[in-house]
Design an enzyme around this catalytic site. Structure first.
Site: not given
Length: 726
Positions: A30, A86, A140, A272, A376, A378, A497, A678
């Protein structure tokens, strides 16, 4: 020429090698589909790992040349890096924690070291091609450190980041030993995207509780930058799935399925191999269906596809073995000579076969234990061109927030999944069509191209917002202009201040007393002919007098309730009353009793509830509750409820720093006016002062002031430059 650089762990191609020759096959994922329109254009680039280890330099050069022809640039990883970065940190540390399966997580230093080094490797490749004005979009969980690494090298470049998996709640995320480094890396982005509002909320919560950042709504202020965190539910290529049903090959495969299954009802499941997908629970629910409803034996088939994934890893191997065992048991128990309850396939299928299954299946069963989006669901909806069929969807999948017309189930509730299958099997066609039309409309509108366009447009808007903010910072140029105005004037007044402006924020309010350096600075500024310094603070008048009464300053205490000129005595604003305190003090005391670490400070004409020592999150929650209660009681009493930095103050509405400052301007004519503050009470000064005044907000860019400085250190530095012309 400006370009877009897309960065992901994997390139959108599959590489295969035969006798030293490498062939490239485009990926059908996708993300590859959606971003194809970007990376193929002009001089845009997609950077990522090509998917396999290539060690020989000549082979690397050959593959790089082939990839560059289609706007792709590889990052080559060694086998060690693949194992530790990975398989290790990405999939054995981040994946289980982010999917709420922390029991499977491994926290290995060697994994983290590899993760850091590979993110650095990606950075080095990007730095070879990135130029000022480019846009970088990182994707990702494998590259969480990359935005921060690029930001350190190119502070002005535009960076977007999108996470495709869930972001866990703070309680889980904090388990990761390197949680602060991960957040710092992510906050290198300008715009951060998640699939659901829950993920966005979890990230903001984790950032505010782990790092010294300020969050307001969906904006994080970090390192003098505003980072926007938003929800962008990812879509699919709707037209591709909707039109695939007319493809001759797909139609033929649908016909084959019809011949094979006859009148049997088909329940489709595609996943998967992963413990986050809820496959075992789905099998249990189907077994329960056949037990409780024997009338479906011989009439309903579960068509289950499990795509191989990491099956050498112990947890995944055990999961596969358990799936095999359960499928075998159910088939052995319920099958007949002509019918098998479960058709189980442990392999991937070509796109045409999946499309045929989407078009043929009566029910699609998607029940992950936790999923970022789940496409899946969709894809099934997009494929149902007759508007029939039923989608059963886990409430733990991101897609459930959009596909609300599916039958939504808790994946841990086996009985609920069984009941959902029964409801789906018995759902009348008009009801199926009503639901499916609604879902197809959503999937059609919020498609992958819409997602890409939305994200890129928002990134441009965020960059514009940041530029507008940066334009107001007191930089070298504006500091020179302020100095010129200051030295060209004869009569000057500077309103200052105290807390947060001249000194830092202290957990204990009594510890924020002036230091020798500040005393020296104020003495020098006050001694310059033509200068009037006014300390205008929310502090009580006794403390302010004790600290600064001996200096040549005018003092305004408790936001204007008490005032004192250099040589005069304290006098209070006439017409003020403190009778209201009796009614409001018990309300604040109740909040204090319920909130460990909070305390009340009583001033002459105001009450202040402090929660600077309260646990993060709890303080904000109690403060909101108290604000709502106080507003109800103060609405007709001529009182004002003011939220500040870890404080809530109730005071007479007549007490106002802006009014107090204006009264000082009425005594003399000044040709240079400057105010620094502030917090929210200082906004009254910024709004009240004449247009020619120089107004500076400290620590925040959102203000009525003209300029801002980041901290009290910068305030002191600017004031030092006003001591002499050199």
């Amino acid at each position: 020429m400006r370009k877009t650089i897309i960065v992901s762990n994997r390139l959108p191609v599959k590489i295969s090698e035969t006798n030293g020759e490498y062939t490239l096959q485009p990926s059908e994922g996708g993300l590859a589909t959606g971003l194809g329109s970007i990376y193929r254009e002009g001089n845009n680039i997609w950077i990522g790992w090509p998917g396999q280890e290539i060690t020989d330099q000549k082979d690397q050069d050959k593959v790089t040349k082939q990839l560059r022809k289609i706007n792709l640039m590889p990052v080559y990883l060694t086998q060690d890096e693949i194992n530790n970065f990975y398989e290790g940190f990405s999939n054995e540390t981040l994946w289980p924690v982010f999917h709420y399966m922390a029991v499977y997580a491994h926290y290995e230093q060697s994994y983290w070291d590899a993760y850091y080094q590979v993110n650095k490797k990606f950075r080095d490749i990007i730095m070879k091609v990135a130029e000022p004005g480019d846009t970088i979009w990182i994707h990702d969980y494998q590259l969480l450190l990359l935005p921060g690494m690029i930001r350190a090298e190119m502070p002005e470049i535009s960076i977007g980041f999108f996470q495709h998996i869930p972001f866990p709640s703070f309680e889980l995320f904090r388990l990761i030993p390197w949680r602060a480094e991960i957040l710092e890396g992510m906050l290198g982005a300008d715009l951060m995207g998640f699939h659901t509002f829950d993920d966005t909320r979890h990230f903001l919560n984790a950032a505010s509780r782990i790092l010294p950042v300020n969050t307001s709504a969906n904006v994080v202020s970090y390192n003098d930058r505003a980072i926007v965190v938003e929800t962008f539910p990812m879509g699919i290529d709707y037209n591709k799935y909707a039109e695939m049903g007319k493809d001759p090959e797909v139609l033929q495969q649908v016909q084959n399925l019809r011949e094979n299954f006859g009148n049997d009802r088909l329940v489709l499941s595609i996943d998967r191999l992963d413990y986050s997908k809820g496959i075992l629970q789905r099998l249990q629910a189907f077994e329960l269906l056949l037990q409780l409803h024997p009338e479906y034996i011989g009439k309903v088939v579960l068509y289950m596809i499990v795509v191989p994934s990491r099956d050498q890893v112990p947890q995944y191997k055990e999961l596969r073995d358990e799936i095999d065992k359960q499928v075998g048991n159910i088939n052995a128990r319920f099958r007949t000579l002509a019918w098998h309850p479960i058709q189980y396939f442990y392999r991937s299928f070509p796109f045409e076969t999946l499309s045929a299954l989407y078009n043929f299946a009566d029910i699609c069963l998607v029940t992950p234990m936790r999923d970022g989006m789940n496409l899946v669901s969709k894809e099934y909806v997009a494929s149902r061109s007759n508007n029939d069929g039923v989608l059963i969807l886990s409430e733990m999948a991101g897609a459930s927030k959009e596909l609300i017309d599916a039958i939504i189930v808790n994946p841990n509730n086996i009985g609920a999944i069984t009941r959902a299958i029964v409801d789906a099997l018995n759902m009348p066609l008009p009801e199926q069509q009503r639901r499916m039309k609604q879902m197809r409309s959503v999937v059609s509108k919020f498609n992958i191209n819409h997602w890409v366009k939305l994200f890129m447009t928002r990134l441009q808007e965020v960059n514009e917002m940041q530029k507008n903010m940066l334009a107001r910072r007191v930089n070298q140029e504006t500091a020179v202009l302020i100095r010129q105005q200051y030295f060209n004037s004869k009569k000057r007044i500077i309103f200052l201040d105290y807390d947060g402006t001249l000194v830092g924020f202290q957990p204990n309010i009594d510890q924020a007393s002036p230091d020798p350096d500040l005393y020296q600075l104020l003495r020098e500024l006050a001694s310059i002919p033509g200068n009037d310094l006014v300390m205008i603070s929310g502090r009580n008048h006794e403390t302010l007098g004790e600290w600064f009464g001996h200096l040549d300053l005018d003092l305004i205490a408790e936001h204007g309730a008490w005032q004192k000129t250099k040589s005069g005595e304290w006098y209070q604003l006439p017409g003020l009353t403190d009778k209201w305190k009796k009614e409001l003090l018990p309300i604040m005391e109740l909040a204090t009793d319920r909130t460990p670490g909070s305390f009340i400070e009583e001033k002459s004409y105001s009450l202040v509830w402090h929660y600077r020592k309260v646990e993060s999150g709890l303080g904000e929650l109690r403060a909101n509750e108290l604000m709502n209660t106080l507003r109800y009681y103060t609405v007709e009493k001529g009182l004002q409820v003011l939220p500040g930095d870890k404080v809530i103050e109730v005071k007479n509405v007549e007490i106002n720093k802006g009014k107090a400052a204006l009264s000082w301007l009425n005594h003399k004519k000044y040709d240079f006016i400057m105010a620094m503050g502030d917090d929210v009470t200082d906004e009254d000064i910024f709004k009240a002062l004449p247009h020619k005044a120089i107004t500076i907000k400290v620590g925040s860019q959102v203000s009525a002031a003209q300029y801002y400085l980041r901290s009290y250190h910068e305030v002191r530095h600017l004031l030092r430059t006003l001591r002499n012309r050199e």
